[in-house]
Design a protein around this motif. Structure first.
Motif, PDB file in Angstrom:
ATOM      1  N   PHE A   1      27.138 -19.081 104.966  1.00 33.17           N
ATOM      2  CA  PHE A   1      28.444 -19.284 104.399  1.00 33.17           C
ATOM      3  C   PHE A   1      29.051 -17.939 104.086  1.00 33.17           C
ATOM      4  O   PHE A   1      28.394 -16.915 104.244  1.00 33.17           O
ATOM      5  CB  PHE A   1      28.373 -20.203 103.170  1.00 33.17           C
ATOM      6  N   ARG A   2      30.302 -17.943 103.664  1.00 34.92           N
ATOM      7  CA  ARG A   2      30.956 -16.680 103.354  1.00 34.92           C
ATOM      8  C   ARG A   2      31.774 -16.802 102.090  1.00 34.92           C
ATOM      9  O   ARG A   2      32.108 -17.901 101.660  1.00 34.92           O
ATOM     10  CB  ARG A   2      31.816 -16.189 104.506  1.00 34.92           C
ATOM     11  N   THR A   3      32.060 -15.672 101.511  1.00 39.11           N
ATOM     12  CA  THR A   3      32.876 -15.662 100.297  1.00 39.11           C
ATOM     13  C   THR A   3      34.329 -15.397 100.662  1.00 39.11           C
ATOM     14  O   THR A   3      34.637 -14.833 101.712  1.00 39.11           O
ATOM     15  CB  THR A   3      32.423 -14.570  99.319  1.00 39.11           C
ATOM     16  N   TYR A   4      35.194 -15.826  99.775  1.00 40.78           N
ATOM     17  CA  TYR A   4      36.629 -15.552  99.864  1.00 40.78           C
ATOM     18  C   TYR A   4      37.046 -14.951  98.535  1.00 40.78           C
ATOM     19  O   TYR A   4      36.599 -15.404  97.475  1.00 40.78           O
ATOM     20  CB  TYR A   4      37.429 -16.836 100.107  1.00 40.78           C
ATOM     21  N   ASN A   5      37.893 -13.940  98.585  1.00 37.62           N
ATOM     22  CA  ASN A   5      38.350 -13.280  97.358  1.00 37.62           C
ATOM     23  C   ASN A   5      37.174 -12.917  96.453  1.00 37.62           C
ATOM     24  O   ASN A   5      37.185 -13.158  95.266  1.00 37.62           O
ATOM     25  CB  ASN A   5      39.352 -14.158  96.604  1.00 37.62           C
ATOM     26  N   ARG A   6      36.151 -12.405  97.052  1.00 41.49           N
ATOM     27  CA  ARG A   6      34.936 -11.874  96.431  1.00 41.49           C
ATOM     28  C   ARG A   6      33.993 -12.937  95.876  1.00 41.49           C
ATOM     29  O   ARG A   6      32.821 -12.926  96.171  1.00 41.49           O
ATOM     30  CB  ARG A   6      35.272 -10.866  95.332  1.00 41.49           C
ATOM     31  N   ASN A   7      34.446 -13.864  95.038  1.00 40.00           N
ATOM     32  CA  ASN A   7      33.525 -14.761  94.329  1.00 40.00           C
ATOM     33  C   ASN A   7      33.583 -16.225  94.741  1.00 40.00           C
ATOM     34  O   ASN A   7      32.791 -17.015  94.258  1.00 40.00           O
ATOM     35  CB  ASN A   7      33.791 -14.690  92.825  1.00 40.00           C
ATOM     36  N   PHE A   8      34.502 -16.610  95.586  1.00 41.34           N
ATOM     37  CA  PHE A   8      34.659 -18.029  95.917  1.00 41.34           C
ATOM     38  C   PHE A   8      33.936 -18.370  97.218  1.00 41.34           C
ATOM     39  O   PHE A   8      34.095 -17.681  98.216  1.00 41.34           O
ATOM     40  CB  PHE A   8      36.145 -18.383  96.049  1.00 41.34           C
ATOM     41  N   VAL A   9      33.137 -19.435  97.179  1.00 41.00           N
ATOM     42  CA  VAL A   9      32.484 -19.962  98.376  1.00 41.00           C
ATOM     43  C   VAL A   9      33.023 -21.362  98.588  1.00 41.00           C
ATOM     44  O   VAL A   9      32.870 -22.238  97.730  1.00 41.00           O
ATOM     45  CB  VAL A   9      30.952 -20.005  98.239  1.00 41.00           C
ATOM     46  N   PHE A  10      33.686 -21.580  99.704  1.00 41.94           N
ATOM     47  CA  PHE A  10      34.274 -22.879 100.013  1.00 41.94           C
ATOM     48  C   PHE A  10      33.171 -23.910 100.208  1.00 41.94           C
ATOM     49  O   PHE A  10      32.246 -23.704 100.989  1.00 41.94           O
ATOM     50  CB  PHE A  10      35.139 -22.757 101.272  1.00 41.94           C
ATOM     51  N   GLN A  11      33.232 -25.002  99.485  1.00 40.13           N
ATOM     52  CA  GLN A  11      32.294 -26.127  99.572  1.00 40.13           C
ATOM     53  C   GLN A  11      30.838 -25.680  99.454  1.00 40.13           C
ATOM     54  O   GLN A  11      29.974 -26.064 100.240  1.00 40.13           O
ATOM     55  CB  GLN A  11      32.528 -26.921 100.860  1.00 40.13           C
ATOM     56  N   GLN A  13      28.496 -26.539  97.370  1.00 38.66           N
ATOM     57  CA  GLN A  13      27.536 -27.644  97.218  1.00 38.66           C
ATOM     58  C   GLN A  13      27.214 -28.292  98.561  1.00 38.66           C
ATOM     59  O   GLN A  13      26.079 -28.707  98.794  1.00 38.66           O
ATOM     60  CB  GLN A  13      28.057 -28.694  96.231  1.00 38.66           C
ATOM     61  N   ASP A  14      28.178 -28.357  99.468  1.00 38.49           N
ATOM     62  CA  ASP A  14      27.913 -28.894 100.813  1.00 38.49           C
ATOM     63  C   ASP A  14      26.879 -28.046 101.552  1.00 38.49           C
ATOM     64  O   ASP A  14      26.022 -28.570 102.264  1.00 38.49           O
ATOM     65  CB  ASP A  14      29.196 -28.980 101.636  1.00 38.49           C
ATOM     66  N   HIS A  15      26.950 -26.728 101.394  1.00 40.46           N
ATOM     67  CA  HIS A  15      25.968 -25.833 102.020  1.00 40.46           C
ATOM     68  C   HIS A  15      24.567 -26.123 101.470  1.00 40.46           C
ATOM     69  O   HIS A  15      23.596 -26.190 102.228  1.00 40.46           O
ATOM     70  CB  HIS A  15      26.327 -24.366 101.771  1.00 40.46           C
ATOM     71  N   ILE A  16      24.478 -26.298 100.165  1.00 42.74           N
ATOM     72  CA  ILE A  16      23.188 -26.585  99.531  1.00 42.74           C
ATOM     73  C   ILE A  16      22.661 -27.937  99.998  1.00 42.74           C
ATOM     74  O   ILE A  16      21.466 -28.084 100.288  1.00 42.74           O
ATOM     75  CB  ILE A  16      23.323 -26.530  97.999  1.00 42.74           C
ATOM     76  N   ASN A  17      23.528 -28.922 100.095  1.00 41.47           N
ATOM     77  CA  ASN A  17      23.108 -30.248 100.558  1.00 41.47           C
ATOM     78  C   ASN A  17      22.568 -30.194 101.987  1.00 41.47           C
ATOM     79  O   ASN A  17      21.586 -30.859 102.313  1.00 41.47           O
ATOM     80  CB  ASN A  17      24.257 -31.246 100.460  1.00 41.47           C
ATOM     81  N   ARG A  18      23.198 -29.386 102.852  1.00 39.01           N
ATOM     82  CA  ARG A  18      22.703 -29.242 104.229  1.00 39.01           C
ATOM     83  C   ARG A  18      21.331 -28.567 104.247  1.00 39.01           C
ATOM     84  O   ARG A  18      20.467 -28.921 105.047  1.00 39.01           O
ATOM     85  CB  ARG A  18      23.706 -28.478 105.085  1.00 39.01           C
ATOM     86  N   LEU A  19      21.122 -27.612 103.354  1.00 42.01           N
ATOM     87  CA  LEU A  19      19.824 -26.955 103.262  1.00 42.01           C
ATOM     88  C   LEU A  19      18.751 -27.968 102.865  1.00 42.01           C
ATOM     89  O   LEU A  19      17.665 -28.005 103.452  1.00 42.01           O
ATOM     90  CB  LEU A  19      19.885 -25.815 102.246  1.00 42.01           C
TER      91      LEU A  19
END
Length: 86
Positions: A1-11, A13-19
């Motif tokens: 995943f990637r960050t936006y505006n330094r601290n924001f990661v879009f969705q 929890q979805d990344h964690i659920n896929r893991l």
């Protein structure tokens, strides 16, 4: 995943659920200490000079408890690429 505006990661929890789903499909069960992962990510991000990052969270499932590895690299947009807005 990637960050936006330094601290924001879009969705995030979805990344964690896929893991977690990947762990189950591989016959493992990753107990994820989300609070610890978030604290480590915040420390790593604040220690760097970049504004946006690519983050890779890797887990080992053959150990109890699972081990997690976090790698962070600066995000650099490919030349000529345009961001698609939704």
């Amino acid at each position: 995943f990637r960050t936006y505006n330094r601290n924001f990661v879009f969705q995030f929890q979805d990344h964690i659920n896929r893991l977690k789903k990947s762990a189950r499909l591989l016959g493992g069960d990753a107990e994820i200490n989300l609070g610890l992962i978030i604290r480590v990510l915040r420390i790593a991000i604040t220690e760097t000079d970049n504004n946006e990052f690519r983050i890779r969270l890797t887990a080992t499932y053959n150990r109890k408890p699972a081990q997690f590895f976090i790698s962070i690299t600066p995000f650099r947009e490919a030349p000529g690429a345009k961001e698609i807005g939704y």
